[in-house]
Enzyme design. Structure first.
Site, mmCIF file in Angstrom:
data_model
loop_
_atom_site.group_PDB
_atom_site.id
_atom_site.type_symbol
_atom_site.label_atom_id
_atom_site.label_comp_id
_atom_site.label_asym_id
_atom_site.label_seq_id
_atom_site.Cartn_x
_atom_site.Cartn_y
_atom_site.Cartn_z
ATOM 1 N N ALA A 124 11.349 3.649 -10.841
ATOM 2 C CA ALA A 124 10.787 4.966 -11.180
ATOM 3 C C ALA A 124 11.458 6.003 -10.282
ATOM 4 O O ALA A 124 11.655 5.764 -9.081
ATOM 5 C CB ALA A 124 9.281 4.955 -10.942
ATOM 6 N N LYS A 146 13.901 -1.506 -7.893
ATOM 7 C CA LYS A 146 14.316 -0.697 -6.735
ATOM 8 C C LYS A 146 14.707 -1.621 -5.562
ATOM 9 O O LYS A 146 15.684 -1.384 -4.869
ATOM 10 C CB LYS A 146 13.152 0.227 -6.358
ATOM 11 C CG LYS A 146 13.083 0.669 -4.938
ATOM 12 C CD LYS A 146 13.733 1.987 -4.739
ATOM 13 C CE LYS A 146 13.628 2.509 -3.340
ATOM 14 N NZ LYS A 146 13.089 1.617 -2.337
ATOM 15 N N GLY A 156 9.556 -4.393 -8.654
ATOM 16 C CA GLY A 156 10.406 -3.278 -9.016
ATOM 17 C C GLY A 156 11.885 -3.610 -8.812
ATOM 18 O O GLY A 156 12.258 -4.286 -7.851
ATOM 19 N N HIS A 212 4.748 2.574 -7.943
ATOM 20 C CA HIS A 212 3.807 1.457 -8.092
ATOM 21 C C HIS A 212 3.000 1.603 -9.387
ATOM 22 O O HIS A 212 2.690 0.613 -10.049
ATOM 23 C CB HIS A 212 2.830 1.424 -6.905
ATOM 24 C CG HIS A 212 3.473 1.118 -5.596
ATOM 25 N ND1 HIS A 212 3.632 2.056 -4.609
ATOM 26 C CD2 HIS A 212 4.007 -0.031 -5.114
ATOM 27 C CE1 HIS A 212 4.226 1.502 -3.569
ATOM 28 N NE2 HIS A 212 4.464 0.242 -3.840
ATOM 29 N N ARG A 236 11.683 6.566 -6.263
ATOM 30 C CA ARG A 236 10.381 6.693 -5.601
ATOM 31 C C ARG A 236 10.220 5.556 -4.592
ATOM 32 O O ARG A 236 10.523 4.401 -4.895
ATOM 33 C CB ARG A 236 9.259 6.654 -6.628
ATOM 34 C CG ARG A 236 9.292 7.858 -7.566
ATOM 35 C CD ARG A 236 8.035 7.933 -8.398
ATOM 36 N NE ARG A 236 8.171 8.864 -9.502
ATOM 37 C CZ ARG A 236 7.873 10.161 -9.437
ATOM 38 N NH1 ARG A 236 7.443 10.681 -8.308
ATOM 39 N NH2 ARG A 236 8.012 10.937 -10.493
ATOM 40 N N GLY A 254 0.830 -1.207 0.000
ATOM 41 C CA GLY A 254 0.000 0.000 0.000
ATOM 42 C C GLY A 254 0.862 1.252 0.000
ATOM 43 O O GLY A 254 2.036 1.215 -0.376
ATOM 44 N N ALA A 255 0.244 2.390 0.406
ATOM 45 C CA ALA A 255 0.909 3.700 0.320
ATOM 46 C C ALA A 255 1.437 3.874 -1.108
ATOM 47 O O ALA A 255 2.601 4.227 -1.331
ATOM 48 C CB ALA A 255 2.032 3.829 1.350
ATOM 49 N N LEU A 256 0.570 3.601 -2.058
ATOM 50 C CA LEU A 256 0.999 3.535 -3.459
ATOM 51 C C LEU A 256 1.428 4.907 -3.970
ATOM 52 O O LEU A 256 0.846 5.928 -3.615
ATOM 53 C CB LEU A 256 -0.134 2.976 -4.322
ATOM 54 C CG LEU A 256 -0.663 1.589 -3.921
ATOM 55 C CD1 LEU A 256 -1.661 1.084 -4.955
ATOM 56 C CD2 LEU A 256 0.465 0.583 -3.740
ATOM 57 N N HIS A 257 2.450 4.904 -4.813
ATOM 58 C CA HIS A 257 2.972 6.138 -5.396
ATOM 59 C C HIS A 257 3.263 5.863 -6.864
ATOM 60 O O HIS A 257 2.954 4.770 -7.378
ATOM 61 C CB HIS A 257 4.226 6.601 -4.644
ATOM 62 C CG HIS A 257 5.231 5.507 -4.457
ATOM 63 N ND1 HIS A 257 5.978 4.983 -5.482
ATOM 64 C CD2 HIS A 257 5.585 4.803 -3.354
ATOM 65 C CE1 HIS A 257 6.763 4.031 -5.030
ATOM 66 N NE2 HIS A 257 6.534 3.883 -3.739
#
Ligand code: PAF
Length: 296
Positions: free
Chosen positions: A189, A162, A160, A49, A197, A43-46
């Site tokens: 990203a 990341k 990702g 995501h 991110r 969650g806490a999508l940005h």
């Protein structure tokens, strides 16, 4: 415009179906025909995501997003309690990015018998890098990832780059345990100034955010040194300079150059530069591909 982009412009995003229990998920999953992609999140999508979701949309007929803050992968002194929980905003992002189904279970849905006594053992790679600072982290990650793969039964699973060590271990788990899914890595990203991110960026004050840029700058310095034909030692030295004595504010945890499979041994040809650092009370990670001269 690619075929998938053309399809997306014609497609009015619909509100994705939200399910919480494994029974609801099983029923909704049965209705999905064609290829299914999953994007697992806490969650806490940005926008990071969103990039994953869009990559999934490109490849799969249907996209499932899972939202679960997995207690198993947090240490006793980590940020499980304060980890941001923003379901309404997350659903809006899922709608915008064209997800079909969102699975947001409670801990009781995921672990009905309490914490599992049998967990996935990540092997030596799970003890290195992130595993050194976060003991048990990858046992928790791989255990929940395997459970979510069993529950969602995707053809494709998107992760990702990341979290490069996580991606590498998920690939390894699926190979070693014959999990029938294609694991797809999606490039990191970044903000326009280079910061990767991350849901944890929201913990940073304005001053800390400036300091946090040191991670991506260190990676860029390393990549540029490699592009200039320098050897592994010089690449690391160039990256380390961004965390030198005259650069206070960030506490380096690790900055390493490894083989692109994170295997131990000499580094030549395609490699990965990985960094982790504390900025104030927030631990950040980042990494970048580096191509070393294979003859050196
Ligand atoms: O990368 C994450 O957000 C988590 O580690 C994952 C893969 C959703 C498992 O909890």
């Amino acid at each position: 415009m690619t075929a998938a982009e053309a399809r997306d412009t014609q497609r009015t995003p619909v509100v994705p179906e939200l399910v919480h229990t494994r029974a609801e998920l099983a029923r909704a999953r049965m209705a999905l025909t064609g290829t299914v992609g999953v994007v697992m999140t806490m969650g806490a999508l940005h926008e990071g995501h969103e990039t994953l979701l869009r990559a999934a949309r490109e490849r799969a007929d249907h996209v499932i997003v899972t939202i679960f803050v997995n207690p198993l992968q947090f240490g006793p002194n980590e940020d499980f309690d304060r980890y941001p929980r923003t379901l309404d905003a997350d659903l809006e992002l899922c709608r915008r990015a064209g997800a079909d189904l969102v699975f947001a279970p409670t801990a009781a849905d995921m672990y009905p018998d309490g914490e599992p006594t049998v967990r996935v053992e990540p092997g030596q790679l799970g003890e290195d890098l992130e595993g050194l600072s976060r003991p048990g982290f990858f046992h928790g990650v791989l255990t929940v990832v395997l459970k979510l793969l069993q529950l969602t039964r995707p053809d494709l699973a998107f992760f990702g780059e990341k979290d490069y060590q996580q991606l590498t271990l998920v690939r390894r788990m699926c190979r070693d345990l014959d999990v029938p899914v294609e694991v797809v890595g999606v490039p990191t990203a970044r903000e326009p100034d280079g910061l990767a991110r991350s849901s944890r960026n929201r913990y940073l004050s304005a001053g800390e955010r400036e300091v946090a840029l040191r991670l991506s700058r260190a990676l860029r310095a390393g990549v540029e040194a490699a592009e200039a034909g320098r050897d592994a030692g010089a690449v690391l030295t160039a990256a380390h300079a961004c965390f030198g004595a005259g650069e206070p504010g960030a506490r380096l945890d690790y900055l390493v150059l490894t083989d692109s499979d994170l295997a131990p041994g000499p580094v030549r040809g395609p490699a990965r530069l990985l960094v982790a650092a504390w900025v104030g009370g927030t631990r950040l990670i980042d990494n970048a591909p580096v191509r070393l001269d294979p003859t050196r």
